[in-house]
Design a protein around this motif. Sequence first.
Motif, PDB file in Angstrom:
ATOM      1  N   VAL A 259       0.827  -1.201   0.000  1.00 52.86           N
ATOM      2  CA  VAL A 259       0.000   0.000   0.000  1.00 52.86           C
ATOM      3  C   VAL A 259       0.866   1.258   0.000  1.00 52.86           C
ATOM      4  CG1 VAL A 259      -0.244   0.122   2.523  1.00 52.86           C
ATOM      5  CG2 VAL A 259      -2.036   1.063   1.047  1.00 52.86           C
ATOM      6  N   TRP A 260       2.039   1.184   0.580  1.00 53.35           N
ATOM      7  CA  TRP A 260       3.008   2.270   0.453  1.00 53.35           C
ATOM      8  C   TRP A 260       4.405   1.659   0.460  1.00 53.35           C
ATOM      9  CZ3 TRP A 260       0.081   2.015   5.088  1.00 53.35           C
ATOM     10  CH2 TRP A 260       0.798   1.564   6.191  1.00 53.35           C
ATOM     11  N   GLY A 261       5.334   2.327  -0.179  1.00 59.69           N
ATOM     12  CA  GLY A 261       6.687   1.808  -0.275  1.00 59.69           C
ATOM     13  C   GLY A 261       6.727   0.551  -1.120  1.00 59.69           C
ATOM     14  N   SER A 262       7.737  -0.266  -0.890  1.00 63.01           N
ATOM     15  CA  SER A 262       7.913  -1.497  -1.664  1.00 63.01           C
ATOM     16  C   SER A 262       8.018  -2.732  -0.779  1.00 63.01           C
ATOM     17  CB  SER A 262       9.179  -1.391  -2.533  1.00 63.01           C
ATOM     18  OG  SER A 262      10.327  -1.173  -1.717  1.00 63.01           O
ATOM     19  N   LEU A 276       3.774  -5.411   9.399  1.00 56.99           N
ATOM     20  CA  LEU A 276       3.836  -5.770   7.996  1.00 56.99           C
ATOM     21  C   LEU A 276       2.889  -4.868   7.227  1.00 56.99           C
ATOM     22  CD1 LEU A 276       3.850  -9.671   8.257  1.00 56.99           C
ATOM     23  CD2 LEU A 276       5.811  -8.147   7.974  1.00 56.99           C
ATOM     24  N   THR A 277       3.382  -4.293   6.159  1.00 52.40           N
ATOM     25  CA  THR A 277       2.559  -3.415   5.338  1.00 52.40           C
ATOM     26  C   THR A 277       1.627  -4.253   4.480  1.00 52.40           C
ATOM     27  OG1 THR A 277       4.372  -1.824   5.237  1.00 52.40           O
ATOM     28  CG2 THR A 277       2.590  -1.577   3.635  1.00 52.40           C
ATOM     29  N   PRO A 278       0.328  -4.005   4.522  1.00 51.82           N
ATOM     30  CA  PRO A 278      -0.585  -4.772   3.670  1.00 51.82           C
ATOM     31  C   PRO A 278      -0.400  -4.426   2.208  1.00 51.82           C
ATOM     32  CG  PRO A 278      -1.761  -3.050   4.850  1.00 51.82           C
ATOM     33  CD  PRO A 278      -0.369  -3.050   5.388  1.00 51.82           C
ATOM     34  N   THR A 279      -0.827  -5.328   1.349  1.00 52.54           N
ATOM     35  CA  THR A 279      -0.873  -4.999  -0.068  1.00 52.54           C
ATOM     36  C   THR A 279      -2.039  -4.039  -0.309  1.00 52.54           C
ATOM     37  OG1 THR A 279      -2.362  -6.818  -0.633  1.00 52.54           O
ATOM     38  CG2 THR A 279       0.006  -7.291  -0.623  1.00 52.54           C
ATOM     39  N   ARG A 280      -2.095  -3.489  -1.510  1.00 48.96           N
ATOM     40  CA  ARG A 280      -3.179  -2.546  -1.798  1.00 48.96           C
ATOM     41  C   ARG A 280      -4.536  -3.252  -1.791  1.00 48.96           C
ATOM     42  NH1 ARG A 280      -0.292   1.068  -6.618  1.00 48.96           N
ATOM     43  NH2 ARG A 280       1.414   1.841  -5.297  1.00 48.96           N
ATOM     44  N   GLU A 730      11.030  -8.057  -3.706  1.00 54.44           N
ATOM     45  CA  GLU A 730      11.646  -7.643  -4.965  1.00 54.44           C
ATOM     46  C   GLU A 730      10.898  -8.249  -6.145  1.00 54.44           C
ATOM     47  OE1 GLU A 730      14.479  -5.992  -7.704  1.00 54.44           O
ATOM     48  OE2 GLU A 730      13.742  -5.479  -5.709  1.00 54.44           O
ATOM     49  N   VAL A 731      10.510  -9.515  -6.040  1.00 53.02           N
ATOM     50  CA  VAL A 731       9.732 -10.153  -7.105  1.00 53.02           C
ATOM     51  C   VAL A 731       8.401  -9.422  -7.285  1.00 53.02           C
ATOM     52  CG1 VAL A 731       8.527 -12.257  -7.796  1.00 53.02           C
ATOM     53  CG2 VAL A 731      10.813 -12.399  -6.780  1.00 53.02           C
ATOM     54  N   ARG A 732       7.753  -9.087  -6.200  1.00 54.21           N
ATOM     55  CA  ARG A 732       6.471  -8.381  -6.260  1.00 54.21           C
ATOM     56  C   ARG A 732       6.644  -7.015  -6.932  1.00 54.21           C
ATOM     57  NH1 ARG A 732       1.829  -8.937  -3.360  1.00 54.21           N
ATOM     58  NH2 ARG A 732       2.846 -10.564  -2.115  1.00 54.21           N
ATOM     59  N   ARG A 733       7.685  -6.301  -6.523  1.00 48.78           N
ATOM     60  CA  ARG A 733       7.891  -4.956  -7.057  1.00 48.78           C
ATOM     61  C   ARG A 733       8.202  -4.989  -8.544  1.00 48.78           C
ATOM     62  NH1 ARG A 733      11.975  -1.429  -8.027  1.00 48.78           N
ATOM     63  NH2 ARG A 733      13.562  -2.952  -7.413  1.00 48.78           N
TER      64      ARG A 733
END
Length: 757
Positions: A259-262, A276-280, A730-733
Amino acid sequence: MLKSFVIEALAASLFSCGVLADGNGLIGWGITMYDPPCAFACRGVISKCTLLCTPINGTVNHGTSHHPVSTPPECFTTDVAFMRTMALCINTYCPTNGAPSLSKIEDYWYGHLGTGTVGNYKWVPSLSYIEALQGAKEDELNGVEFPNTTSTSVDEHAGHNMLRARVLRRHENNSNLPTIKSKQPLNVTSVISASDWRSQYNGMVTFETNEKGHSTYTIILTLVALLLPVALSLLRFVPGLARSKGWSYLNSVLNYPAVWGSSHREPVAMIAGGGLTPTRGQALYITLISILNIVFLAAPYIYLYPQSIFGSRDEQNISVMGCRAGVLAVGNMVAMFVFSSRNNLLLYITDWSHSTFLLLHRWLGYWTIIQTVLHSILLLVYYVQFGDYAAELASLYWIWGIVATVAAVAIWVFSLLIVRQKAYEFFYITHIILIVLFLVGYYYHIWYRYTYNWGYEIWAFIAIGIWGKDRILRAGQMIYHGWRTAKITSVEGSNGEYIRIDIDGVHAEGVVYLCFPTLALNFWQTHPFSITSSFARHGPACSESMAKSTVQDSEKQAEAEITVASPNQSDVASTSSSSRPHGVITRASIVVRTRSGITSRLAEKLAKAGTELRLPILIEGPFHSSVSSQLSQCTTVVGLAGGVGITGVLPYLNQFGSPRNGRLYWGMRDSSLKNALATELADLPSSIQVETAIGSRLDVESIIREELASRNSGGLIGIVVCGPAGFADEVRRQATDLTKRGATTAPYILIDEAFSW
């Protein structure tokens, strides 16, 4: 079904009004509080009036803690003046305020005249409603005379002077009967003024309407939290949608990225305890639940004045919002318990991962805690400003509310990511203890305040049922699989960094949890292991010892080896589990990296034992994994693994195979793991290509660009990643950034095979 969704806040106290309810379920959903309200309003005006049969200096409270009544129920149902006054009031105000039927009035008469609150047919009035009304009409026509009483009784009922009452009250109510006020002695048939009745009526209607809102909005919140994953997961059945490039682009913008950052798997803000930052996509769900919590807490409410319950709008807002916060808290709590369950039915209905449900479980937990604290603070403010705070503080329901609130806040403190990662065993035991305190505190908070009259306890029963059911099923799975023995050895050439666990007699797919009851004092703990592959070979009928010996002799054969490892490489590994049929030889093998916690204990004990260690284990599971179903629609699968994360990718590559294509990219620090898993790699289908990088990092950007562009065959590509948190991020980004920039042409789905606490 809807009746089973409901709750009330834990924490300090609930509402100042002590009325109870009729029916089963929740207020507004099976339970009524004032039906008909016109009759309850009549009794509300005179419920505290002393009758001739009211005990003098009585100490027994026949009402509620907030609305004490000194007159016993049998007195209300035998006192002629009271019953005639009630009948006259009902006949005066009910026809123009709801016009309840005669049968409803009679039901109220026989069930509520004695109690004034929840119906109880134990106390039967000595006069029927019609008889009381006829007597009241005669009194109104002929006038009344005060009964002869002793001097004590006269003193007790002083204030009803017959002559003065007739002279002074007749002009006010145009009646030969005196007008009765609350808390005055009632010893003759009297009338209730319109202003007094209206005040009671407005208060009761307002209160019940808002209470219905508490139930309704909490049910909506709970249903949305539970059913939204089901609704969203139905999109996978839309023909051609997953294979659409536009859908991949939409996922790359609104679903897959953090949702923010990588960083999604890598913790952020460790100084504050970490998280842990959630996904969007996860954030959209969290945002909707947060909006519902805020909107339902803030509005809508109903206000009617003048009224008898609240003296001002500020007083009402503080009290009613405090109650609403409490009920919303337990609505979040029910969904929170469902999402944390290992036997969560939603795992089988949706294509969402257990890690996603655990992340959402934590966010529902945050709202449970926030609403609980708001409930406590607002009701504290209410009783300090408008009530008797000293009396509330000494009440058992208040004390248990404090227990529940403190436990809720402590759950948050002891569940911070830094605690879960650095001291998992401490987190695990404190989590269980605090959850029990929270549920017990909530239950007794409700019990000592309302017993089972308002349905608030239903929410506690639902949560306890979900939690208890999950643990019963888990215990049953352990009993089903039985007592097994695990052989622990060190992976050759790894210098103890990796250990191998072989388990004979088990076979399954998905995720299991292993318990090592003799390894440490915390023998009850179980740890997650994702299954890489399953081995089951038919052989001659033989005893268990013979089967075990046969498997050991053929240990180096391909069909006798299944390797499993932890998706997140931290104290988790995978194993297969199920019963071993007669004449079938089964085995599961686990490879796990030695870190803190359970893996470090296993490594230490292995070092002391020598080359091999055997420990008894209990197996819980297997549990559902959605990866296979998600990959079923793909024409190509691309696996990216880092280190021991290879064991989170291998099982899906094994299942994929010809005629579909697949590629595996595996980076590792040294060759020890590659050598240990040589058989498993050789067993991959011929359509799976393998590329390894030893001592160097994989070029993720080039791999993703090549797989989603030049090698695109027109079908859907499944990207499965398992490895260190930074590698997975990294794979996600790269996948999302390349797709958003238009640098890729293939539709894809991204699967991060990881387990995160």
